[in-house]
Design a protein around this motif. Sequence first.
Motif, PDB file in Angstrom:
ATOM      1  N   ASP A   1      -2.818 -43.319 -17.019  1.00 16.99           N
ATOM      2  CA  ASP A   1      -1.737 -43.655 -16.102  1.00 16.99           C
ATOM      3  C   ASP A   1      -2.199 -43.381 -14.666  1.00 16.99           C
ATOM      4  OD1 ASP A   1      -1.653 -40.872 -15.809  1.00 16.99           O
ATOM      5  OD2 ASP A   1       0.237 -40.658 -16.881  1.00 16.99           O
ATOM      6  N   ILE A   2      -1.314 -43.609 -13.709  1.00 15.85           N
ATOM      7  CA  ILE A   2      -1.653 -43.451 -12.296  1.00 15.85           C
ATOM      8  C   ILE A   2      -2.116 -42.026 -11.988  1.00 15.85           C
ATOM      9  CG2 ILE A   2      -0.644 -43.379  -9.961  1.00 15.85           C
ATOM     10  CD1 ILE A   2       0.950 -45.902 -10.730  1.00 15.85           C
ATOM     11  N   ASP A   3      -1.383 -41.049 -12.451  1.00 18.25           N
ATOM     12  CA  ASP A   3      -1.725 -39.655 -12.194  1.00 18.25           C
ATOM     13  C   ASP A   3      -3.104 -39.302 -12.747  1.00 18.25           C
ATOM     14  OD1 ASP A   3      -1.093 -36.939 -11.292  1.00 18.25           O
ATOM     15  OD2 ASP A   3      -0.950 -36.464 -13.437  1.00 18.25           O
ATOM     16  N   THR A   4      -3.391 -39.740 -13.956  1.00 16.91           N
ATOM     17  CA  THR A   4      -4.683 -39.426 -14.580  1.00 16.91           C
ATOM     18  C   THR A   4      -5.817 -40.155 -13.867  1.00 16.91           C
ATOM     19  OG1 THR A   4      -3.519 -39.113 -16.664  1.00 16.91           O
ATOM     20  CG2 THR A   4      -5.918 -39.277 -16.774  1.00 16.91           C
TER      21      THR A   4
ATOM     22  N   TYR B   1     -18.555 -38.477 -20.291  1.00 15.99           N
ATOM     23  CA  TYR B   1     -17.225 -38.649 -20.885  1.00 15.99           C
ATOM     24  C   TYR B   1     -16.739 -37.367 -21.570  1.00 15.99           C
ATOM     25  CZ  TYR B   1     -16.325 -43.519 -19.819  1.00 15.99           C
ATOM     26  OH  TYR B   1     -16.037 -44.692 -19.172  1.00 15.99           O
ATOM     27  N   LYS B   2     -17.643 -36.624 -22.179  1.00 17.64           N
ATOM     28  CA  LYS B   2     -17.238 -35.348 -22.792  1.00 17.64           C
ATOM     29  C   LYS B   2     -16.748 -34.367 -21.739  1.00 17.64           C
ATOM     30  CE  LYS B   2     -20.010 -35.407 -26.990  1.00 17.64           C
ATOM     31  NZ  LYS B   2     -21.118 -34.790 -27.724  1.00 17.64           N
ATOM     32  N   LEU B   3     -17.435 -34.308 -20.612  1.00 15.19           N
ATOM     33  CA  LEU B   3     -17.022 -33.403 -19.533  1.00 15.19           C
ATOM     34  C   LEU B   3     -15.695 -33.842 -18.915  1.00 15.19           C
ATOM     35  CD1 LEU B   3     -20.466 -32.786 -17.809  1.00 15.19           C
ATOM     36  CD2 LEU B   3     -19.106 -31.123 -19.097  1.00 15.19           C
ATOM     37  N   LEU B   4     -15.521 -35.146 -18.758  1.00 14.59           N
ATOM     38  CA  LEU B   4     -14.254 -35.643 -18.222  1.00 14.59           C
ATOM     39  C   LEU B   4     -13.107 -35.318 -19.173  1.00 14.59           C
ATOM     40  CD1 LEU B   4     -12.628 -37.172 -16.107  1.00 14.59           C
ATOM     41  CD2 LEU B   4     -13.221 -39.299 -17.325  1.00 14.59           C
ATOM     42  N   ALA B   5     -13.326 -35.525 -20.459  1.00 12.85           N
ATOM     43  CA  ALA B   5     -12.288 -35.215 -21.451  1.00 12.85           C
ATOM     44  C   ALA B   5     -11.909 -33.739 -21.388  1.00 12.85           C
ATOM     45  CB  ALA B   5     -12.766 -35.594 -22.849  1.00 12.85           C
TER      46      ALA B   5
ATOM     47  N   GLN C   1     -10.703 -37.923  -8.161  1.00 10.28           N
ATOM     48  CA  GLN C   1     -10.984 -36.650  -7.491  1.00 10.28           C
ATOM     49  C   GLN C   1     -12.072 -35.859  -8.215  1.00 10.28           C
ATOM     50  OE1 GLN C   1      -9.736 -35.713  -4.485  1.00 10.28           O
ATOM     51  NE2 GLN C   1     -11.289 -34.122  -4.650  1.00 10.28           N
ATOM     52  N   TYR C   2     -11.977 -35.787  -9.531  1.00  9.12           N
ATOM     53  CA  TYR C   2     -12.980 -35.086 -10.336  1.00  9.12           C
ATOM     54  C   TYR C   2     -14.368 -35.689 -10.108  1.00  9.12           C
ATOM     55  CZ  TYR C   2     -15.764 -34.067 -14.502  1.00  9.12           C
ATOM     56  OH  TYR C   2     -16.780 -33.719 -15.362  1.00  9.12           O
ATOM     57  N   SER C   3     -14.453 -37.002 -10.152  1.00  5.97           N
ATOM     58  CA  SER C   3     -15.748 -37.679 -10.051  1.00  5.97           C
ATOM     59  C   SER C   3     -16.399 -37.451  -8.700  1.00  5.97           C
ATOM     60  CB  SER C   3     -15.571 -39.181 -10.302  1.00  5.97           C
ATOM     61  OG  SER C   3     -15.039 -39.404 -11.584  1.00  5.97           O
TER      62      SER C   3
ATOM     63  N   HIS D   1     -12.213 -31.750 -18.816  1.00  7.81           N
ATOM     64  CA  HIS D   1     -11.502 -31.531 -17.553  1.00  7.81           C
ATOM     65  C   HIS D   1     -10.040 -31.976 -17.659  1.00  7.81           C
ATOM     66  CE1 HIS D   1     -10.820 -31.239 -13.250  1.00  7.81           C
ATOM     67  NE2 HIS D   1     -10.315 -32.459 -13.288  1.00  7.81           N
ATOM     68  N   LEU D   2      -9.798 -33.077 -18.347  1.00  6.43           N
ATOM     69  CA  LEU D   2      -8.443 -33.613 -18.483  1.00  6.43           C
ATOM     70  C   LEU D   2      -7.675 -32.987 -19.644  1.00  6.43           C
ATOM     71  CD1 LEU D   2      -9.222 -37.399 -17.909  1.00  6.43           C
ATOM     72  CD2 LEU D   2      -8.223 -35.779 -16.254  1.00  6.43           C
ATOM     73  N   ASN D   3      -8.366 -32.141 -20.393  1.00  4.66           N
ATOM     74  CA  ASN D   3      -7.762 -31.487 -21.552  1.00  4.66           C
ATOM     75  C   ASN D   3      -7.274 -32.502 -22.600  1.00  4.66           C
ATOM     76  OD1 ASN D   3      -7.147 -29.142 -22.964  1.00  4.66           O
ATOM     77  ND2 ASN D   3      -5.047 -29.118 -22.238  1.00  4.66           N
ATOM     78  N   ILE D   4      -8.156 -33.475 -22.870  1.00  5.37           N
ATOM     79  CA  ILE D   4      -7.890 -34.467 -23.909  1.00  5.37           C
ATOM     80  C   ILE D   4      -9.121 -34.559 -24.800  1.00  5.37           C
ATOM     81  CG2 ILE D   4      -6.266 -35.811 -22.503  1.00  5.37           C
ATOM     82  CD1 ILE D   4      -8.523 -37.832 -22.002  1.00  5.37           C
ATOM     83  N   SER D   5      -8.991 -35.194 -25.928  1.00  5.85           N
ATOM     84  CA  SER D   5     -10.144 -35.345 -26.815  1.00  5.85           C
ATOM     85  C   SER D   5     -11.072 -36.435 -26.263  1.00  5.85           C
ATOM     86  CB  SER D   5      -9.691 -35.726 -28.221  1.00  5.85           C
ATOM     87  OG  SER D   5      -9.234 -37.056 -28.241  1.00  5.85           O
ATOM     88  N   PRO D   6     -12.368 -36.320 -26.536  1.00  3.35           N
ATOM     89  CA  PRO D   6     -13.296 -37.370 -26.106  1.00  3.35           C
ATOM     90  C   PRO D   6     -12.910 -38.742 -26.658  1.00  3.35           C
ATOM     91  CG  PRO D   6     -14.520 -35.415 -26.736  1.00  3.35           C
ATOM     92  CD  PRO D   6     -13.080 -35.175 -27.122  1.00  3.35           C
ATOM     93  N   GLU D   7     -12.316 -38.758 -27.833  1.00  2.00           N
ATOM     94  CA  GLU D   7     -11.907 -40.026 -28.436  1.00  2.00           C
ATOM     95  C   GLU D   7     -10.803 -40.708 -27.635  1.00  2.00           C
ATOM     96  OE1 GLU D   7     -12.021 -37.088 -30.198  1.00  2.00           O
ATOM     97  OE2 GLU D   7     -13.952 -37.482 -31.152  1.00  2.00           O
TER      98      GLU D   7
END
Length: 80
Positions: A58-61, A38-42, A67-69, A44-50
């Motif tokens: 949303d659909i785009d995310t 989850y930390k790596l995904l956050a 794709q990331y996974s 990658h998405l440029n969001i906080s782990p929280e």
Amino acid sequence: MNNILLHEELNRLKRHAHLQFDKLWKGNNPLYSRTKAYKLLAKHLNISPEDCHIKLFDIDTCNKVIQYSITKRLYLQGET
């Protein structure tokens, strides 16, 4: 698309995102711990782990998570 179809599409994508993402940290041979995944995904998405909860995406995310996974799993398993 009408709201009902959008809602159904979003729910389908959330399930698919979880299915693909969970393969990184679940099962007999996980590639990461759940926390690390989850930390790596956050990151990658440029969001906080929280804020990294697929149920909030949303659909785009969700498409980005899928794709990331897939890409991450194939890379780590040496299949790229």
